[in-house]
Motif scaffolding. Structure first.
Motif, PDB file in Angstrom:
ATOM      1  N   GLN A   1      -1.332   3.898  -4.528  1.00  0.00           N
ATOM      2  CA  GLN A   1      -1.092   5.326  -4.710  1.00  0.00           C
ATOM      3  C   GLN A   1      -1.729   6.102  -3.572  1.00  0.00           C
ATOM      4  O   GLN A   1      -2.920   5.964  -3.303  1.00  0.00           O
ATOM      5  N   SER A   2      -0.977   6.927  -2.910  1.00  0.00           N
ATOM      6  CA  SER A   2      -1.507   7.743  -1.829  1.00  0.00           C
ATOM      7  C   SER A   2      -2.154   9.001  -2.392  1.00  0.00           C
ATOM      8  O   SER A   2      -1.937   9.367  -3.551  1.00  0.00           O
ATOM      9  N   HIS A   3      -2.928   9.674  -1.561  1.00  0.00           N
ATOM     10  CA  HIS A   3      -3.538  10.938  -1.975  1.00  0.00           C
ATOM     11  C   HIS A   3      -2.463  11.930  -2.387  1.00  0.00           C
ATOM     12  O   HIS A   3      -2.566  12.593  -3.426  1.00  0.00           O
TER      13      HIS A   3
ATOM     14  N   ILE B   1       0.848  -1.194   0.000  1.00  0.00           N
ATOM     15  CA  ILE B   1       0.000   0.000   0.000  1.00  0.00           C
ATOM     16  C   ILE B   1       0.886   1.247   0.000  1.00  0.00           C
ATOM     17  O   ILE B   1       1.857   1.337   0.757  1.00  0.00           O
ATOM     18  N   ASN B   2       0.558   2.180  -0.876  1.00  0.00           N
ATOM     19  CA  ASN B   2       1.320   3.429  -1.025  1.00  0.00           C
ATOM     20  C   ASN B   2       2.782   3.187  -1.382  1.00  0.00           C
ATOM     21  O   ASN B   2       3.664   4.006  -1.093  1.00  0.00           O
TER      22      ASN B   2
ATOM     23  N   ALA C   1      -7.264  11.438  -6.575  1.00  0.00           N
ATOM     24  CA  ALA C   1      -6.840  11.963  -5.270  1.00  0.00           C
ATOM     25  C   ALA C   1      -8.053  12.275  -4.407  1.00  0.00           C
ATOM     26  O   ALA C   1      -8.089  11.979  -3.206  1.00  0.00           O
TER      27      ALA C   1
ATOM     28  N   SER D   1      -5.275   1.965  -7.551  1.00  0.00           N
ATOM     29  CA  SER D   1      -5.364   3.089  -6.623  1.00  0.00           C
ATOM     30  C   SER D   1      -4.857   2.723  -5.236  1.00  0.00           C
ATOM     31  O   SER D   1      -4.462   3.591  -4.458  1.00  0.00           O
ATOM     32  N   GLN D   2      -4.835   1.435  -4.908  1.00  0.00           N
ATOM     33  CA  GLN D   2      -4.402   1.002  -3.582  1.00  0.00           C
ATOM     34  C   GLN D   2      -2.946   1.357  -3.305  1.00  0.00           C
ATOM     35  O   GLN D   2      -2.567   1.628  -2.170  1.00  0.00           O
TER      36      GLN D   2
ATOM     37  N   GLU E   1       4.929   5.912  -3.337  1.00  0.00           N
ATOM     38  CA  GLU E   1       4.946   7.263  -2.762  1.00  0.00           C
ATOM     39  C   GLU E   1       6.211   8.031  -3.132  1.00  0.00           C
ATOM     40  O   GLU E   1       6.164   9.236  -3.371  1.00  0.00           O
TER      41      GLU E   1
ATOM     42  N   LYS F   1      -9.544   9.264  -2.910  1.00  0.00           N
ATOM     43  CA  LYS F   1      -8.766   8.800  -1.757  1.00  0.00           C
ATOM     44  C   LYS F   1      -9.123   9.582  -0.495  1.00  0.00           C
ATOM     45  O   LYS F   1      -9.339   9.003   0.569  1.00  0.00           O
ATOM     46  N   LYS F   2      -9.146  10.911  -0.629  1.00  0.00           N
ATOM     47  CA  LYS F   2      -9.434  11.783   0.512  1.00  0.00           C
ATOM     48  C   LYS F   2     -10.357  12.909   0.062  1.00  0.00           C
ATOM     49  O   LYS F   2      -9.892  13.996  -0.313  1.00  0.00           O
TER      50      LYS F   2
END
Length: 267
Positions: A138-140, A119-120, A166, A135-136, A123, A169-170
Motif C-alpha cells: 500500500q502506498s502513502h 510493492i504498491n 499513511a 503495508s508494503q 495503488e 509510510k511518509k
C-alpha cells in the motif's frame, strides 16, 4: 463431447455460471478440469463461487471476469491481467499475484492473507474491507485516499487507522497529519488531535508555508481552550478548519487533498 467435459458443462449450468459457446469455452473447460490454464483467454468469464484452489493461471487474461466469492487459495495468478476483474469477497490466501495487472480490480472484502503482491500493487485497485493486506503493498497515496473515503462515510475509526498507516509510510506529509487530527477530534480524542494539528503546523512552517502553519496552530489553540474548559461535543476541529478555509485561499489545496480522492479511484 467427452463425459468429463459434459460433467463440467452441467456443473457450469447448475452453478449459475455463464458459459459462452463450447468452441470458445475450451479454456474454461481446461481450467475447471485440469486447474491449469497458462495464458488462457478468460476475459468476461463468470466464475462466481468457483473452486480454483491451487489453480495455475499464470499470465491468464481475466479482464472483467467475475470471480466474486471464488476460492483461489494458493492460486498462481502471476502476470495475469486482472484489469476490472471482480474478486469481491474472494479468498486469495497465499495466492501469487506477482506481476499481475490490477487496474480497477475489485478486492473489496476479499482475504489476501499471505498473498504475494508487488510493492504498491494495490495503488489502482479497490481494496476497502479486504483482509490480510500488508503495508508494503500500500502506498502513502492509496492509504491517504482510502482514509479520505472512510472519513467522507463518517467511518472515523477506520479513517484514523488509514491515516496513521499513511503517516507511517511518509511522516513528512503534513496533509495526512491534518486529516488524522480531524478524525481524532471527531472521535473525541482532543489531546491527540491537538498534537497532530501542532505537528502539521511545524511541517508547513519547515516548508516555508507560514500562513497555513499559523492557521493550524490557531486551530490547535482553539481545541486546547475547549479541552481546558471541558466542553462536550465533537466536530470543533473540522468546523474550525472549514472556517479557516472560507477565509483563506491558502488552505484550499489542503482541503482538496484531504477530501478529494485521486481521480479514477473509489475505495
Amino acid at each position: 463431447m467427452t463425459k468429463s467435459k459434459l460433467a463440467i458443462l452441467l456443473l457450469l449450468i447448475s452453478g449459475n455460471l455463464i458459459a459462452t459457446p463450447l468452441q470458445a469455452n475450451e479454456a474454461l473447460f481446461r481450467l475447471l478440469q485440469e486447474r491449469s490454464c497458462n495464458g488462457c483467454k478468460l476475459a468476461d468469464t463468470d466464475l462466481v463461487h468457483a473452486d480454483l484452489r491451487d489453480a495455475d493461471l499464470n499470465k491468464a487474461q481475466l479482464q472483467r471476469a467475475n470471480l466474486s466469492r471464488a476460492n483461489m487459495d494458493g492460486a498462481n495468478l502471476s502476470g495475469a491481467d486482472l484489469s476490472f476483474t471482480s474478486l469481491k469477497g474472494a479468498s486469495l490466501r497465499g495466492a501469487n499475484l506477482k506481476g499481475a495487472k490490477l487496474y480497477g480490480t475489485d478486492f473489496r472484502e476479499s482475504d489476501l492473507t499471505g498473498a504475494q503482491l508487488d510493492i504498491n500493487a494495490l495503488e489502482e485497485a479497490h481494496w476497502r474491507g479486504a483482509k490480510g493486506i500488508t503495508s508494503q503493498v500500500q502506498s502513502h497515496a492509496a492509504l491517504h485516499n482510502a482514509g479520505v473515503s472512510a472519513a467522507k462515510g463518517e467511518s472515523w475509526r477506520q479513517a484514523e487507522d488509514l491515516f496513521s498507516k499513511a503517516i507511517k509510510k511518509k511522516p513528512d506529509i503534513a496533509e495526512s497529519w491534518v486529516a488524522r487530527a480531524i478524525t481524532r477530534e471527531k472521535l473525541g480524542k482532543r489531546k491527540l488531535a491537538i498534537k497532530d494539528f501542532n505537528y502539521a503546523s511545524e511541517l508547513f512552517e519547515a516548508q516555508g508555508m507560514i500562513l497555513p502553519a499559523q492557521q493550524l496552530e490557531a486551530a490547535a489553540i482553539a481545541l486546547q481552550d475547549k479541552e481546558n474548559k471541558n466542553e462536550t461535543g465533537n466536530g470543533a476541529g473540522s468546523a474550525l478548519l472549514s472556517g479557516l478555509i472560507s477565509t483563506s485561499k491558502a488552505l484550499i489545496p489542503i482541503a482538496m487533498k484531504l477530501f478529494m480522492p485521486a481521480l479514477g479511484l473509489s475505495f
